[in-house]
Design a protein around this motif. Structure first.
Motif, mmCIF file in Angstrom:
data_model
loop_
_atom_site.group_PDB
_atom_site.id
_atom_site.type_symbol
_atom_site.label_atom_id
_atom_site.label_comp_id
_atom_site.label_asym_id
_atom_site.label_seq_id
_atom_site.Cartn_x
_atom_site.Cartn_y
_atom_site.Cartn_z
ATOM 1 N N SER A 43 -1.651 7.904 2.119
ATOM 2 C CA SER A 43 -1.956 9.253 2.636
ATOM 3 C C SER A 43 -3.494 8.976 2.767
ATOM 4 C CB SER A 43 -1.773 10.347 1.697
ATOM 5 O OG SER A 43 -1.968 10.127 0.450
ATOM 6 N N ARG A 44 -4.168 7.972 1.813
ATOM 7 C CA ARG A 44 -5.612 7.744 1.863
ATOM 8 C C ARG A 44 -6.138 7.395 3.317
ATOM 9 N NH1 ARG A 44 -6.162 4.308 -3.394
ATOM 10 N NH2 ARG A 44 -8.577 3.872 -2.377
ATOM 11 N N HIS A 46 0.705 -1.220 0.152
ATOM 12 C CA HIS A 46 -0.017 0.026 -0.025
ATOM 13 C C HIS A 46 0.896 1.305 0.014
ATOM 14 C CE1 HIS A 46 -3.550 -2.461 0.741
ATOM 15 N NE2 HIS A 46 -2.871 -2.940 1.821
ATOM 16 N N ALA A 94 1.976 3.288 -1.974
ATOM 17 C CA ALA A 94 1.697 4.398 -2.984
ATOM 18 C C ALA A 94 0.545 5.251 -2.468
ATOM 19 C CB ALA A 94 1.191 4.001 -4.398
ATOM 20 N N SER A 95 -0.214 4.654 -1.678
ATOM 21 C CA SER A 95 -1.501 5.216 -1.149
ATOM 22 C C SER A 95 -1.669 5.378 0.290
ATOM 23 C CB SER A 95 -2.748 4.571 -1.892
ATOM 24 O OG SER A 95 -2.687 3.026 -1.327
ATOM 25 N N VAL A 109 -7.195 3.413 3.454
ATOM 26 C CA VAL A 109 -5.984 2.792 3.269
ATOM 27 C C VAL A 109 -5.335 2.760 4.939
ATOM 28 C CG1 VAL A 109 -3.472 2.315 2.367
ATOM 29 C CG2 VAL A 109 -5.364 3.079 0.967
#
Length: 250
Positions: free
Chosen positions: A124-125, A119, A121-122, A128
Motif C-alpha cells: 500500500s506504500r 514486498h 507487507a508494504s 513500494v
C-alpha cells in the motif's frame, strides 16, 4: 507521482505507468491504451476476451496488449499495472508480439512472483508500488526489441499529450494528408487520433482526481461533465472513477 487516495494509498499514477493494489478485481468489458500486467497475489487472474468464439485466459500473472477489448477479474488481492505504450514502447511490444492476452510463464513469472512476495507487507506504500512497477516493466522490456513510430506520428503524439491540444493544428503540421496520417497513426499507435486524445484526457482527469472531487477533475481535463468522464473511464478502464478509488489495499 500522484496518489489516488491520500487516506488509503493503494495506487500510484506516474508519467509512464499507473499501478493499483486492490483487495479484489472485477472490471467490465473495456479497451485501454496501455499494456496491462495483472498480478493475482493469492489466486489466478481471469481475462475474458470477446474474440470470435470467445477466449478465456487464466494465470497468476496475465499480460494484456494495448487496445484489446477484455474484462478481468480476480477474487483476492490483485496488482494492476498499466504501462503507457509511448513512454515504454518495448513493454507494449512485448505484449503485442504475443498476439493477445497471455499468462506469464517460466523465468519471468518466477521473477514477478518473487518480487511481489518480498514486498507483500508494504504494497500500500506508494514508493513500494512505484518501485515494483518499474522493476516489472524493465523485465518485460528486456524481452522485446525497440519499436519507434513514424517521425510524423511521433510529432503528433507529442503535440496531443496536453488535454487541450488542438488536434486539427497538430494534423496540419504533420505535412501529409489527414487520411495518410490517420492510417500511419493507427498502424503505429493502435487507435485513431481522436480516441488517443480522449485517452490522454482521461489520464489527466484521473491524476486530478487525486486532489479534487470527480466533477472538478472532469472539468480540469476538459470533459463536458461528470457523466462524460465516468462513461469514458468505464469504457477505457472497466471502472467508474469512484470504483477505481474503492477497494484499495490498506
Amino acid at each position: 507521482m500522484g496518489r489516488l487516495n491520500e487516506t488509503r494509498i493503494g495506487a500510484v499514477i506516474a508519467e509512464a505507468f499507473a499501478v493499483r493494489a486492490s483487495t479484489a478485481m472485477a472490471s467490465t468489458l473495456h479497451a485501454e491504451h496501455g499494456a496491462a500486467v495483472l498480478i493475482g497475489l493469492e489466486s489466478d487472474v481471469t481475462v475474458i476476451v470477446p474474440e470470435p468464439g470467445g477466449a478465456v485466459v487464466r494465470g497468476r500473472v496475465v499480460v494484456v496488449p494495448p487496445d484489446r477489448w477484455h474484462a478481468a477479474s480476480s477474487p483476492g488481492p490483485t496488482i494492476g499495472l498499466l504501462v503507457d505504450p509511448e513512454e515504454m514502447p518495448r513493454v507494449a511490444s512485448y505484449a503485442r508480439l504475443r498476439g493477445g492476452a497471455c499468462p506469464l510463464e517460466g523465468r519471468l513469472l518466477a521473477r514477478v512472483e518473487a518480487a511481489v512476495a518480498a514486498h507483500r507487507a508494504s504494497l500500500s506504500r506508494p514508493e513500494v508500488l512505484d518501485g515494483l512497477a518499474r522493476e516489472v516493466a524493465a523485465w518485460l522490456a528486456r524481452e522485446s526489441p525497440p519499436r519507434a513510430p513514424d517521425r510524423r506520428v511521433a510529432r503528433v503524439l507529442e503535440a496531443l499529450r496536453a488535454p487541450g491540444a488542438d488536434r486539427r493544428l497538430a494534423i496540419a503540421r504533420a505535412g501529409i494528408s489527414e487520411a495518410h496520417l490517420q492510417a500511419l497513426f493507427v498502424r503505429d499507435v493502435g487507435l485513431p487520433i481522436r480516441t488517443f486524445q480522449l485517452w490522454r484526457r482521461l489520464l489527466v482527469a484521473l491524476a486530478a482526481f487525486a486532489r479534487l472531487d470527480a466533477t472538478g477533475a472532469a472539468h480540469t481535463a476538459g470533459f463536458a461533465d461528470l457523466a462524460h468522464f465516468s462513461r469514458t473511464c468505464r469504457r477505457m478502464l472497466g471502472y467508474s472513477p469512484t470504483e477505481l478509488r474503492s477497494g484499495l489495499m490498506e
